[in-house]
Design a protein around this motif. Structure first.
Motif, mmCIF file in Angstrom:
data_model
loop_
_atom_site.group_PDB
_atom_site.id
_atom_site.type_symbol
_atom_site.label_atom_id
_atom_site.label_comp_id
_atom_site.label_asym_id
_atom_site.label_seq_id
_atom_site.Cartn_x
_atom_site.Cartn_y
_atom_site.Cartn_z
ATOM 1 N N GLU A 170 -24.839 -10.422 38.277
ATOM 2 C CA GLU A 170 -25.445 -11.246 37.223
ATOM 3 C C GLU A 170 -24.362 -11.927 36.390
ATOM 4 O O GLU A 170 -24.399 -13.130 36.171
ATOM 5 N N CYS A 171 -23.356 -11.142 35.957
ATOM 6 C CA CYS A 171 -22.295 -11.696 35.126
ATOM 7 C C CYS A 171 -21.417 -12.652 35.921
ATOM 8 O O CYS A 171 -21.064 -13.725 35.451
ATOM 9 N N ALA A 172 -21.089 -12.267 37.173
ATOM 10 C CA ALA A 172 -20.253 -13.130 38.013
ATOM 11 C C ALA A 172 -20.948 -14.467 38.244
ATOM 12 O O ALA A 172 -20.334 -15.536 38.147
ATOM 13 N N VAL A 216 -15.956 -16.673 28.325
ATOM 14 C CA VAL A 216 -17.296 -16.701 27.726
ATOM 15 C C VAL A 216 -18.050 -15.426 28.077
ATOM 16 O O VAL A 216 -18.669 -14.785 27.214
ATOM 17 N N LEU A 217 -17.972 -15.011 29.359
ATOM 18 C CA LEU A 217 -18.689 -13.807 29.775
ATOM 19 C C LEU A 217 -18.125 -12.557 29.099
ATOM 20 O O LEU A 217 -18.861 -11.674 28.675
ATOM 21 N N GLN A 218 -16.793 -12.505 28.974
ATOM 22 C CA GLN A 218 -16.150 -11.344 28.368
ATOM 23 C C GLN A 218 -16.562 -11.201 26.900
ATOM 24 O O GLN A 218 -16.779 -10.105 26.412
ATOM 25 N N HIS A 220 -19.347 -12.475 25.684
ATOM 26 C CA HIS A 220 -20.807 -12.414 25.587
ATOM 27 C C HIS A 220 -21.369 -11.076 26.058
ATOM 28 O O HIS A 220 -22.285 -10.514 25.452
ATOM 29 N N CYS A 221 -20.794 -10.538 27.145
ATOM 30 C CA CYS A 221 -21.419 -9.421 27.856
ATOM 31 C C CYS A 221 -21.381 -8.122 27.043
ATOM 32 O O CYS A 221 -20.329 -7.705 26.565
ATOM 33 N N PRO A 222 -22.537 -7.455 26.898
ATOM 34 C CA PRO A 222 -22.574 -6.192 26.146
ATOM 35 C C PRO A 222 -22.005 -5.014 26.949
ATOM 36 O O PRO A 222 -21.744 -3.964 26.365
ATOM 37 N N ALA A 227 -14.793 -0.903 34.950
ATOM 38 C CA ALA A 227 -15.131 -1.339 36.314
ATOM 39 C C ALA A 227 -15.913 -2.644 36.281
ATOM 40 O O ALA A 227 -15.659 -3.565 37.063
ATOM 41 N N HIS A 228 -16.852 -2.752 35.348
ATOM 42 C CA HIS A 228 -17.671 -3.963 35.251
ATOM 43 C C HIS A 228 -16.813 -5.169 34.859
ATOM 44 O O HIS A 228 -16.912 -6.234 35.459
ATOM 45 N N VAL A 229 -15.958 -4.997 33.869
ATOM 46 C CA VAL A 229 -15.112 -6.103 33.393
ATOM 47 C C VAL A 229 -14.162 -6.548 34.500
ATOM 48 O O VAL A 229 -14.007 -7.741 34.777
ATOM 49 N N SER A 232 -16.726 -7.562 37.969
ATOM 50 C CA SER A 232 -17.767 -8.567 37.756
ATOM 51 C C SER A 232 -17.204 -9.776 37.011
ATOM 52 O O SER A 232 -17.405 -10.916 37.413
ATOM 53 N N HIS A 233 -16.482 -9.535 35.905
ATOM 54 C CA HIS A 233 -15.915 -10.662 35.142
ATOM 55 C C HIS A 233 -14.682 -11.218 35.850
ATOM 56 O O HIS A 233 -14.487 -12.427 35.899
ATOM 57 N N GLY A 234 -13.858 -10.319 36.392
ATOM 58 C CA GLY A 234 -12.640 -10.775 37.064
ATOM 59 C C GLY A 234 -12.929 -11.643 38.280
ATOM 60 O O GLY A 234 -12.179 -12.578 38.574
HETATM 61 ZN ZN LIG Z 1 -20.719 -8.531 32.196
#
Ligand SMILES: [Zn+2]
Ligand SMILES: [Zn+2]
Length: 260
Positions: A170-172, A216-218, A220-222, A227-229, A232-234
């Motif tokens: 979703e974040c990616a 923006v995602l970093q 924004h994302c709660p 692992a997620h950062v 998914s963000h990377g």
């Molecule tokens: Zn995220």
């Protein structure tokens, strides 16, 4: 006589020796060659009309250009575009990540993202000017950012495994969606110069727009879990850089085929 005449081209022949001067008196061909080398014009060696044909051919490909602003102005323009596009996006999406990150986490991540954005903006400005000195290696810059980001996230963010499977794509996906229009705006600005290496340019544009998507995602994302950062963000930056490089190389092939 031959070696004396050859030496005139390389500058090793100096004063005209008497023996050579005597030969010139008997041999009009050598005397004429000597005269041509001395006048250095070469004009008479070019067949009639060839010079004009070369001139016409060159002029057909030349287009008038406006002088580019300085590197500093160009780089500030790139950064301004990133801010102007990023801030409203974050405003609409909400800054849940900003609230959840600690001051240390926020400072470290922001310093990495901001520093890389500045270096990318400077590199893009250099790439707009053909023949300019390029003192930033894009692969090296991205490798340094990747290493720094991984280390900072691994050290400062908790490893709880939240949002790794469920919210991973979703974040990616959201970040990649952001980087497409950003890349288009940056591309428009960059084509006002005269970039030559489209492969490198594509990777740089992909990285710059992916960096904004990641930022923006970093913010924004709660889900601020290591692992997620990281994944998914990377992956936003990794995928957009790869996409930019592939599109750039395709453009390079296309323009090479067209010019052939
Ligand atoms: Zn995220
Ligand atoms: Zn001769």
């Amino acid at each position: 006589v031959d070696s004396y005449l050859d030496g005139l081209f390389t500058g090793t022949s100096k004063d005209l020796p008497d023996a050579v001067r005597r030969h010139f008196a008997d041999c009009p061909r050598c005397a004429e060659l000597y005269r041509l080398i001395l006048t250095q014009s070469g004009e008479e060696l070019i067949p009639d009309g060839l010079g004009e044909r070369i001139r016409v051919n060159l002029h057909r490909d030349l287009r008038p250009v406006k002088p580019l602003p300085s590197t500093r102005v160009l780089a500030l323009r790139f950064l301004a575009i990133l801010v102007v596009l990023g801030v409203p996006l974050l405003f609409f999406m909400g800054g849940g990540g900003l609230e959840r990150m600690s001051v240390t986490q926020l400072a470290a991540v922001t310093a990495l993202l901001g520093g890389t954005a500045i270096l990318l903006a400077v590199s893009l400005s250099w790439q707009m000017v053909p023949g300019g000195c390029q003192r930033i290696s894009i692969p090296l810059l991205l490798a340094a950012f990747g290493t720094g980001f991984s280390l900072v996230v691994a050290a400062l963010f908790p490893w709880e495994g939240r949002g790794f499977v469920d919210a991973g794509w979703e974040c990616a996906g959201a970040g990649l969606l952001i980087s497409v229009p950003v890349g288009a705006v940056l591309l428009y600005l960059v084509t006002r110069g005269a970039p030559l290496s489209f492969g490198k340019l594509g990777a740089s544009l992909g990285a710059a727009s992916g960096l904004l998507g990641l930022t923006v995602l970093q913010f924004h994302c709660p889900i601020q879990d290591a692992a997620h950062v990281l994944f998914s963000h990377g992956s936003i930056l990794v995928l957009s850089t790869a996409a930019g490089a592939i599109l750039g190389l395709a453009a390079e092939r296309l323009s090479a085929r067209r010019s052939r």
